[in-house]
Design a protein around this motif. Structure first.
Motif, PDB file in Angstrom:
ATOM      1  N   VAL A 597       0.862  -1.177   0.000  1.00  0.00           N
ATOM      2  CA  VAL A 597       0.000   0.000   0.000  1.00  0.00           C
ATOM      3  C   VAL A 597       0.904   1.233   0.000  1.00  0.00           C
ATOM      4  CG1 VAL A 597      -1.796   1.248   1.233  1.00  0.00           C
ATOM      5  CG2 VAL A 597      -1.786  -1.241   1.258  1.00  0.00           C
ATOM      6  N   VAL A 598       0.832   1.982  -1.096  1.00  0.00           N
ATOM      7  CA  VAL A 598       1.659   3.183  -1.233  1.00  0.00           C
ATOM      8  C   VAL A 598       0.901   4.349  -0.609  1.00  0.00           C
ATOM      9  CG1 VAL A 598       2.854   4.693  -2.855  1.00  0.00           C
ATOM     10  CG2 VAL A 598       2.618   2.250  -3.353  1.00  0.00           C
ATOM     11  N   LEU A 599       1.539   5.022   0.329  1.00  0.00           N
ATOM     12  CA  LEU A 599       0.839   6.025   1.135  1.00  0.00           C
ATOM     13  C   LEU A 599       1.234   7.444   0.730  1.00  0.00           C
ATOM     14  CD1 LEU A 599       1.289   4.066   4.424  1.00  0.00           C
ATOM     15  CD2 LEU A 599      -0.891   4.504   3.307  1.00  0.00           C
ATOM     16  N   PRO A 600       0.320   8.393   0.897  1.00  0.00           N
ATOM     17  CA  PRO A 600       0.584   9.762   0.427  1.00  0.00           C
ATOM     18  C   PRO A 600       1.508  10.537   1.362  1.00  0.00           C
ATOM     19  CG  PRO A 600      -1.572   9.653   1.451  1.00  0.00           C
ATOM     20  CD  PRO A 600      -1.025   8.258   1.471  1.00  0.00           C
ATOM     21  N   ARG A 601       2.217  11.464   0.773  1.00  0.00           N
ATOM     22  CA  ARG A 601       3.063  12.400   1.534  1.00  0.00           C
ATOM     23  C   ARG A 601       2.158  13.462   2.153  1.00  0.00           C
ATOM     24  NH1 ARG A 601       7.070  11.874   3.456  1.00  0.00           N
ATOM     25  NH2 ARG A 601       7.937  13.935   3.071  1.00  0.00           N
ATOM     26  N   PRO A 602       2.708  14.317   3.032  1.00  0.00           N
ATOM     27  CA  PRO A 602       1.885  15.404   3.585  1.00  0.00           C
ATOM     28  C   PRO A 602       1.184  16.179   2.476  1.00  0.00           C
ATOM     29  CG  PRO A 602       3.979  15.317   4.708  1.00  0.00           C
ATOM     30  CD  PRO A 602       4.056  14.305   3.594  1.00  0.00           C
ATOM     31  N   SER A 603      -0.049  16.573   2.761  1.00  0.00           N
ATOM     32  CA  SER A 603      -0.880  17.188   1.721  1.00  0.00           C
ATOM     33  C   SER A 603      -1.782  18.262   2.335  1.00  0.00           C
ATOM     34  CB  SER A 603      -1.739  16.097   1.065  1.00  0.00           C
ATOM     35  OG  SER A 603      -2.760  16.677   0.298  1.00  0.00           O
ATOM     36  N   TRP A 604      -1.986  19.335   1.559  1.00  0.00           N
ATOM     37  CA  TRP A 604      -2.888  20.400   2.006  1.00  0.00           C
ATOM     38  C   TRP A 604      -4.331  20.110   1.618  1.00  0.00           C
ATOM     39  CZ3 TRP A 604      -1.280  23.860   5.415  1.00  0.00           C
ATOM     40  CH2 TRP A 604       0.087  24.123   5.501  1.00  0.00           C
ATOM     41  N   LEU A 605      -4.528  19.098   0.774  1.00  0.00           N
ATOM     42  CA  LEU A 605      -5.884  18.849   0.261  1.00  0.00           C
ATOM     43  C   LEU A 605      -6.906  18.595   1.383  1.00  0.00           C
ATOM     44  CD1 LEU A 605      -4.974  16.735  -2.886  1.00  0.00           C
ATOM     45  CD2 LEU A 605      -6.003  19.013  -2.847  1.00  0.00           C
ATOM     46  N   PRO A 606      -6.556  17.808   2.410  1.00  0.00           N
ATOM     47  CA  PRO A 606      -7.550  17.607   3.480  1.00  0.00           C
ATOM     48  C   PRO A 606      -7.971  18.918   4.144  1.00  0.00           C
ATOM     49  CG  PRO A 606      -5.804  15.991   3.661  1.00  0.00           C
ATOM     50  CD  PRO A 606      -5.360  16.960   2.622  1.00  0.00           C
ATOM     51  N   LEU A 607      -7.010  19.811   4.339  1.00  0.00           N
ATOM     52  CA  LEU A 607      -7.355  21.096   4.975  1.00  0.00           C
ATOM     53  C   LEU A 607      -8.234  21.926   4.038  1.00  0.00           C
ATOM     54  CD1 LEU A 607      -7.145  23.162   7.228  1.00  0.00           C
ATOM     55  CD2 LEU A 607      -4.961  23.922   6.273  1.00  0.00           C
ATOM     56  N   TRP A 608      -7.853  21.971   2.746  1.00  0.00           N
ATOM     57  CA  TRP A 608      -8.667  22.768   1.806  1.00  0.00           C
ATOM     58  C   TRP A 608     -10.094  22.206   1.728  1.00  0.00           C
ATOM     59  CZ3 TRP A 608      -5.642  26.148   2.616  1.00  0.00           C
ATOM     60  CH2 TRP A 608      -4.346  26.299   2.111  1.00  0.00           C
ATOM     61  N   SER A 609     -10.201  20.891   1.671  1.00  0.00           N
ATOM     62  CA  SER A 609     -11.550  20.313   1.562  1.00  0.00           C
ATOM     63  C   SER A 609     -12.329  20.545   2.851  1.00  0.00           C
ATOM     64  CB  SER A 609     -11.489  18.824   1.204  1.00  0.00           C
ATOM     65  OG  SER A 609     -10.545  18.166   1.998  1.00  0.00           O
ATOM     66  N   GLY A 610     -11.641  20.453   3.990  1.00  0.00           N
ATOM     67  CA  GLY A 610     -12.309  20.743   5.268  1.00  0.00           C
ATOM     68  C   GLY A 610     -12.785  22.181   5.325  1.00  0.00           C
ATOM     69  N   MET A 611     -11.956  23.093   4.809  1.00  0.00           N
ATOM     70  CA  MET A 611     -12.340  24.515   4.808  1.00  0.00           C
ATOM     71  C   MET A 611     -13.515  24.756   3.861  1.00  0.00           C
ATOM     72  SD  MET A 611      -8.611  26.288   5.066  1.00  0.00           S
ATOM     73  CE  MET A 611      -9.122  27.971   5.129  1.00  0.00           C
ATOM     74  N   ALA A 612     -13.499  24.077   2.723  1.00  0.00           N
ATOM     75  CA  ALA A 612     -14.622  24.235   1.787  1.00  0.00           C
ATOM     76  C   ALA A 612     -15.915  23.741   2.426  1.00  0.00           C
ATOM     77  CB  ALA A 612     -14.341  23.467   0.489  1.00  0.00           C
ATOM     78  N   MET A 613     -15.823  22.611   3.132  1.00  0.00           N
ATOM     79  CA  MET A 613     -17.013  22.092   3.814  1.00  0.00           C
ATOM     80  C   MET A 613     -17.460  23.050   4.916  1.00  0.00           C
ATOM     81  SD  MET A 613     -17.907  19.331   2.307  1.00  0.00           S
ATOM     82  CE  MET A 613     -19.066  18.598   3.417  1.00  0.00           C
ATOM     83  N   ALA A 614     -16.473  23.618   5.619  1.00  0.00           N
ATOM     84  CA  ALA A 614     -16.812  24.582   6.687  1.00  0.00           C
ATOM     85  C   ALA A 614     -17.539  25.782   6.080  1.00  0.00           C
ATOM     86  CB  ALA A 614     -15.550  25.023   7.424  1.00  0.00           C
TER      87      ALA A 614
END
Lengths: 848, 116
Positions: A597-614
């Motif tokens: 299982v190849v895992l992702p490096r640190p990413s801003w996408l979760p924060l951006w998506s969380g902010m969009a949902m907020a």
């Protein structure tokens, strides 16, 4: 992403390494892995997605909210300490007790459990991370922003004030006209997204991301408990999410789901809430019991007695706890026979719970128990939870419950169950795993004093509260007159509450002091047998320098040299040549490695998506619905970007000597995650169908209007859904047969059929009355919206798969996008057809 | 191997409790709908019709539980690996739990009037 087959040329079982890579020293291996698994610090640390970081964030935030909830509890106790007390008026008091319950249940208990499990699971399962690190991170941001939203309402003086289970019609627009209730409905729904993300994460990670040899029968009991808890979350939270959406629609647009005058029913809210609310108690208790089942064998110095029996009892609790929801509704006027069903199930659930207690007692009896600090807290748990369990059996009996319903007896019972079931085990767990997390020991004397303050304070507060309740004091009153016999017990309860608070404050002081000035801890200070103690303290981000192959449930007891061998690279995936983050994926039952299982490096996408949902939730709160749709569109764009980053543009080379990367494996985590997300979605849909049947057949009030006669448009909608489903399946077959142009055409056809299905569904209701006219019309509108939403997502997924194939991300080997698309369309077509049948066909057969 | 087979095996471990869940929902739904439709006012040979229906529905689930146990009995010899034997033991335990739970929750349909 990864075109590499494997790291270090691992053989098919992922074990061992070639001679060249073994030449690295343990320190050099650590440096190399640390470079690959590096997480940024400072502000850039917000992009970290590693389970250790996200797990700690969850726990720290949950403990902050625990503090907030505790302060609210002290305000409540200060108000009730003496009769006719008026520290504050009823409006503020209503906000305080509502927010106390809300914060403790939604912002402390569940998120703490999520954080603990996120932190511990990979370490216990011998893996390097969870299956979807970015999903965990996204869940954290949803939790944080949702929690801050609720907290902001409290600070602004407009906090929810209808009680934590938010009964209608009190919470409806007529009786709660302000924005208070909207904060609760939207904030809690936002936070629940986080819980669903965590549940999917846990189920997939536990089933597929373990170390070599860790079959289901060798899994630590902690993982079994979390697996069952996660399934319960998938089935338990959607009814609440649905209820919250329906109530918000009623408040915002006057859709009368719960308005008896227009064919709705407030009892429907109670059903939806308690379908979530009762399993929630066990969702909170089971992780507490997981801690107990992990610690008891360690301090008894022997493996648990009755491993299989324990697993069976945990699964039994998971099922039976869903059959209890009506035991919160004994007083609403339900036929006696139905009450007996729920009363019987309520008593029944005590049996598997008791089995666990006997397992723990037997383990202690057979072993040589050591009374160390965590064990002290476990004894606190044993006493308090047994007491709460016994009063639980009392309130399971209908006649007794009728007497004590909505009194302080129930408040006392609930606190015995929840504080006993979670807080005491949590504190035991904190003291037990603190050396692992911080690399230091706590101060045992301080911890023991704190325990006695908490234990005595808790019992002084809540034991006497049973009698206050039996003397008739209702819950949720902000003041009471003197002379009813409630004065002394309330004063004693308040004193006890403050004693307990001092104990908890002492725990906090102990932890803060120990973090900076505690004695350094050696590895495995408790002589435990599970894998997390094979790690250095504090653990590195990559967890294991090499993943150990296990052959026992307590690998460290079997082989005390295991930590050294792991560090020396003698396990699987030694990582000496690592260039990307990867961990072993295994077959679900046997634990045999079958992919990387190849895992992702640190990413801003979760924060951006969380902010969009907020942004979306805040704009809905502000009733700026058109702008809110922009927030939702922004979130969709981020999610598509997120999806675009996955996978690889080239097929891997020869895989004869190694494990395939997960994006070419048949049992990749991605599609599995979609399946379990759809399990939660299906529960939402089933709850909506329940609401439909309830409003149509059971609810009092005016007869439902006739909405829909079977017509050609409905048939066309059904046909279009079937066509979209078939097109995706044919598209995948074309891909396998390497007819890529055909694949493209079938994907476009499925998208086109989806658009046709939306148009036909909209045309199938030519004489649809306004959803505000009757609850039946409202619930049918909701069903239609559900189907259209899923079809629109399906269209996006088909177009996405088309674009991905054109960009080289999809091939005959790399079919994750297509499989996700297929699973989605199968679900969408099935639920669409069920909806059309329910709305058009069934009313003709079964009259209202 | 795709997800389907191991997932199905794991899901079927809980078959006993799944049948109990179905029984619970069926009994509660049939009772609610039967009461709403007025079935409790009918009688068959002096016995309330709704109770007869509920009793029959209850018994059907014992048939399902028995069938599940028979299937398990036939397939358990194929379990070779320790993890497979573990799942067989677990399935067996959960069928016993499901049967006891079905008995305990459903027997009041024989004793109490349906819609009182």
């Amino acid at each position: 992403m990864s075109e590499r087959r494997t790291s270090g040329g691992a053989p098919p079982d992922g074990r061992g390494n070639d001679g060249a890579s073994r030449t690295l020293s343990a320190v050099a291996r650590h440096r190399r892995l640390n470079r690959v698994w590096h997480n940024p610090s400072g502000l850039r640390g917000a992009s970290a997605v590693n389970h250790t970081v996200v797990g700690k964030r969850f726990m720290a935030t949950a403990l902050f909210f625990f503090f907030v909830g505790g302060v609210l509890a002290m305000l409540i106790r200060a108000q009730l300490a003496t009769p006719d007390h008026s520290l504050f008026g009823h409006e503020l008091y209503n906000q305080f007790f509502t927010m106390h319950g809300t914060v403790m249940m939604f912002l402390f208990a569940i998120p703490f459990i999520e954080g603990l499990a996120m932190y511990l699971l990979p370490k216990m399962l011998g893996s390097r991370d969870l299956a979807y690190p970015r999903l965990s991170s996204f869940g954290y941001w949803c939790y944080l922003f949702g929690g801050l939203m609720l907290l902001a309402s409290l600070l602004a003086g407009v906090a929810p004030d209808s009680g934590w289970f938010f009964y209608t019609p009190l919470s409806s627009k007529h009786y709660t006209p302000g924005i208070n209730a909207d904060f609760w409905l939207l904030g809690v729904t936002f936070v629940e997204i986080s819980a669903i993300c965590a549940a999917v994460e846990f189920v997939v990670s536990i089933l597929t991301v373990r170390t070599a040899g860790m079959s289901l029968s060798r899994m630590p009991l902690f993982a079994w408990y979390i697996l069952v808890t996660a399934f319960m979350m998938l089935f338990g939270f959607p009814p609440l999410i649905l209820g919250s959406i329906l109530l918000e629609l009623e408040r915002a647009f006057d859709w009368p789901f719960f308005d008896a005058a227009r064919g709705g029913d407030p009892i429907l809210w109670q059903h939806l809430f308690w379908l979530f609310g009762h399993p929630e108690v066990y969702i909170i208790f089971l992780p507490g019991a997981a801690i107990v089942s992990t610690l008891v064998p360690v301090f008894a110095g022997r493996p648990i007695v009755g491993y299989t029996l324990t697993v069976a009892s945990v699964i039994s609790i998971g099922f039976i706890s869903f059959g209890l929801w009506v035991h919160h509704m004994y007083t609403v006027g339900i036929p006696h026979l139905a009450l007996v069903f729920f009363s019987a199930a309520s008593m029944l659930v005590a049996v598997p719970t008791a089995v666990q207690f006997f397992v723990w007692i037997a383990t202690l009896w057979q072993g040589r128990p050591r009374l160390e600090l965590p064990m002290l807290y476990l004894f606190g748990f044993l006493v308090v939870f047994v007491f709460g369990g016994l009063t639980g059996v009392m309130v399971a009996l209908v006649p007794f419950d009728w007497q004590v319903h909505d009194t302080h007896f129930v408040v006392a019972h609930m606190h015995y169950v929840l504080v006993g079931g979670l807080v005491f085990p949590m504190l035991a767990g904190i003291y037990y795993w603190f050396p692992l997390v911080a690399g230091r020991r706590t101060f045992p004397g301080l911890g023991a004093i704190a325990f006695w303050l908490i234990f005595i304070g808790f019992n002084v507060t809540f034991l006497i509260m049973h009698f206050t309740g039996l003397m008739g004091m209702p819950r949720r009153i902000y003041a009471y007159p003197t002379g009813l016999g409630w004065d002394v017990p309330n004063l004693v309860s308040s004193i006890g509450g403050f004693v307990m608070s001092m104990g908890l404050l002492l725990v906090l002081i102990d932890l803060v002091l120990s973090w900076s000035a505690g004695r350094p801890s050696r590895r495995d200070p408790w002589n435990a047998g599970t894998l997390e103690w094979a790690l250095p303290t504090p653990p590195p981000f990559y967890n294991f320098a090499s993943q150990p192959a296990v052959s026992d449930r307590n690998p460290l007891w079997l082989d005390s040299s295991l930590p050294a061998r792991i560090a020396a690279g003698q396990g699987c995936l030694p990582g000496d040549n690592a260039v990307q983050q990867e961990t072993l994926g295994v077959e679900m039952i046997s634990g045999r490695p079958n992919k990387l299982v190849v895992l992702p490096r640190p990413s801003w996408l979760p924060l951006w998506s969380g902010m969009a949902m907020a942004g979306f939730f805040l704009l809905v709160l502000a009733k700026l619905y058109w702008l809110a749709s922009i927030g939702l569109a922004a979130a969709l764009c981020v999610f598509l970007r997120w999806g675009w980053e996955n996978g690889a543009r080239r097929d891997p080379g020869d895989m004869r000597d190694g494990l395939p990367p997960h994006h070419v494996a048949d049992d990749a985590p991605g599609p599995l995650g979609v399946i379990f997300t759809l399990v939660a979605d299906a529960t939402f849909f089933a709850s909506l169908l329940f609401g439909y049947a309830y409003v149509w057949l059971i609810a009092p009030g005016p007869t439902p209007p006739s909405l829909a006669e079977p017509n050609l448009a409905a048939l066309l909608a059904a046909g279009a859904l079937g066509a979209a489903w078939a097109a995706v399946i044919l598209g995948e077959r074309a891909l396998v047969a390497t007819r890529q142009v055909n694949f493209d055409l079938f994907m476009l056809a499925s998208a086109g059929a989806g658009i046709g299905a939306v148009a036909a569904t909209a045309a199938a209701f030519p004489h649809m009355p306004s959803p505000t006219s009757h609850a039946y019309a409202a619930v049918v509108a909701m069903l239609i919206a559900y189907v259209i939403f899923h079809v629109v997502v399906g269209v996006v997924l088909s177009a996405f798969a088309f674009a991905r194939r054109r960009s080289g991300f999809v091939s005959v080997y790399r079919r994750i996008d297509v499989r996700v698309c297929r699973i989605w369309w199968i679900y969408t077509a099935a639920t669409g057809l069920v909806t059309l049948t329910a709305v058009f066909a069934v009313p003709g057969v079964v009259p209202a | 191997m795709s997800h389907a087979r191991p997932l199905r095996t794991i899901a079927l471990t809980a078959v006993g409790l799944i049948i109990w869940s179905i029984c619970f929902v069926v009994l509660y739904a049939a009772l609610s709908l039967g009461c709403a439709a007025g079935l409790h006012e009918w009688s068959l040979f002096g016995v309330r019709a709704l109770n007869v229906i509920l009793g029959c529905l209850w018994l059907v689930h014992f048939g399902l539980l028995g069938s599940a146990f028979l299937v398990l009995w036939r397939t358990q010899r194929q379990a070779q690996a320790a993890s497979e034997r573990f799942l067989v033991r677990l399935t067996c335990m959960l069928i016993v739990v499901g049967s006891a739970a079905t008995l305990w929750v459903g027997f009041p349909v024989l004793l109490l009037p349906a819609c009182a």
